[in-house]
Write an enzyme that holds these catalytic residues in place. Structure first.
Site, mmCIF file in Angstrom:
data_model
loop_
_atom_site.group_PDB
_atom_site.id
_atom_site.type_symbol
_atom_site.label_atom_id
_atom_site.label_comp_id
_atom_site.label_asym_id
_atom_site.label_seq_id
_atom_site.Cartn_x
_atom_site.Cartn_y
_atom_site.Cartn_z
ATOM 1 C CG ASP A 202 -108.648 -5.297 41.214
ATOM 2 O OD1 ASP A 202 -108.046 -5.586 40.167
ATOM 3 O OD2 ASP A 202 -109.795 -5.712 41.468
ATOM 4 C CD GLU A 203 -105.636 -10.612 39.797
ATOM 5 O OE1 GLU A 203 -105.440 -11.841 39.813
ATOM 6 O OE2 GLU A 203 -106.483 -10.066 39.063
#
Length: 455
Positions: free
Chosen positions: A105-106
């Site tokens: 998610d990053e």
């Protein structure tokens, strides 16, 4: 450090929990906790509604339940999270060839390398467009930070949370950093933070005022130099497109300690096979086999064996893991087992151990790998997990709210429906079966085509 704010940091907002809320209309706007839900479970992600009660990632689930007893506690659906992450990363790679994923998610993106941005206006436009595209494709929100360096871009995305965009203008960096706690800087964890606090340094301004020589004295040469540079807003780390894997590993934590030595051996064999599948899927082989054992008293033992050449042969890795297990005392029981392979290479050498045993050296196809049975003892009735997708011939698609005492409770709804009704069945209900997750958004392709036709 470059002058234009063309480094972008994307952080998907409470990713796992947001996926579950998007997938389950009845949970939108409510406290959701994703992670292990057993007595030894740990929180992976908490929604913003759950964070209000003090729940956060890495917290024991038992503690989270005390803080937020009315939250929805769900098991992770990693296959779904990975598929959505792949969609997001594909959008990032449309912006630039230099994308550095940090997790599902990053990620960092070098917008200048893709000619997607060259000044403040174009960077802000690229960030806004990315956020809109992510929402259109996945139905989720992401926070975007834009700055002239990776450190500052990540700080900006933290300030943008949730669902925002923050750009740090060139020339304002030191004024922004000065009042911040030293823990804001990369590389300052709890231990370093406490060490600096005892020296009277709690803010980034105090870090810069201490001077480079003092920081080197306190923290050592490499760490002292690096933190002093960051305190002055200097960060020349490039965005690296490919992060080389150092190891591949799998592990399981067991709800009840395993005491039977035969069962422990079988679990290690299964973990070795899972590790091989992951190793082959990444196109790697490795020389060092690692066994991890966490015993009943929380003591953790690690044993390793280095082979004479890299391998991805399942029999070799199983046998090495078994030899390592022989050297570990499991009296009293084990609560966690793991098998890993390090010393990775992108090729294999003919395995000398297999030759000595007279075994075939050719690869065994993954689908023909030996079957050691289910990951857990097979229950008499289906084992329903909280959050699991299911389907019923009469009521359609739904998800498991909870199960136990021979019953399973299901809420029937889809990502595109209104909140659905709840029904309870016997655990062995003939018509109830596991199902694949449904898309979070409707007909993205058709919408894009229609937009193109209209243009």
């Amino acid at each position: 450090m470059r002058n234009a704010p063309t480094i972008l940091h994307l952080d998907m907002d409470a990713f796992f929990a947001s996926v579950e809320q998007a997938s389950k209309p009845s949970l939108r706007g409510k406290a959701v906790v994703v992670g292990g839900i057993g007595p030894r479970g740990v929180v992976a992600t908490a929604s913003y509604e759950a964070r209000v009660f003090g729940v956060h990632s890495a917290m024991p689930t038992a503690q989270a339940r005390r803080l937020a007893p009315n939250a929805a506690y769900l098991m992770p659906r990693f296959a779904l999270y990975r598929s959505i992450s792949d969609q997001v990363m594909a959008l990032l790679r449309e912006l630039s060839p230099l994308v550095e994923p940090l997790s599902l998610d990053e990620a960092f993106v070098d917008l200048e390398a893709g000619n997607a941005a060259w000044d403040e206006a174009s960077a802000r436009e690229a960030g806004a467009r990315l956020r809109a595209d992510i929402r259109a494709v996945t139905g989720l929100t992401g926070s975007v930070g834009l700055a002239a360096s990776k450190m500052l871009a990540k700080i900006a995305s933290e300030r943008a949370k949730p669902d925002g965009l923050v750009l740090i203008e060139p020339g304002t960096e030191r004024a922004l950093l000065s009042p911040m706690p030293v823990r804001t800087l990369p590389g300052v964890g709890p231990a370093t933070g406490d060490h600096l606090r005892r020296a009277g340094i709690t803010t980034v301004l105090e870090l810069s005022e201490a001077g480079e020589d003092e920081l080197v004295r306190l923290l050592g040469k490499a760490h002292g130099h690096a933190l002093y540079a960051m305190a002055l807003a200097r960060d020349d780390r490039p965005v690296v497109a490919e992060r080389e894997a150092k190891s591949v590993s799998v592990e399981d934590t067991y709800a009840v300690d395993i005491h039977d030595r035969l069962r422990i051996g079988l679990e290690v064999r299964k973990l070795a096979d899972r590790c091989v599948r992951r190793l082959r899927g990444a196109g790697h082989s490795g020389r060092t086999i690692v066994l991890k054992v966490r015993r009943y008293d929380f003591s953790t033992l690690t044993r390793s064996e280095t082979l004479r050449g890299p391998t991805d042969d399942p029999s070799v890795i199983r046998e090495a893991a078994a030899r390592l297990l022989d050297s570990v005392d499991t009296t009293g029981g084990v609560r966690l087992l793991g098998v890993g392979v390090s010393g990775l290479a992108d090729y294999t050498q003919e395995d000398l151990f297999a030759q000595a045993a007279g075994e075939l050296a050719e690869e065994t196809p993954e689908e023909s790998a030996p079957d050691f049975g289910p990951e857990r003892p097979e229950p008499a009735a289906p084992e329903w997990r909280a959050g699991q997708d299911v389907r019923h011939p009469e009521y359609g698609h739904g998800w498991v709210q909870g199960s136990g005492l021979g019953r399973v409770t299901v809420r029937f709804e889809t990502p595109l429906s209104a909140p659905g009704r709840v029904r309870t069945f016997r655990s062995d209900e003939a018509g109830l079966e596991p199902a694949d997750p449904l898309p979070l958004v409707a007909q993205v392709e058709a919408a894009v085509e229609g937009e193109s036709d209209g243009g």
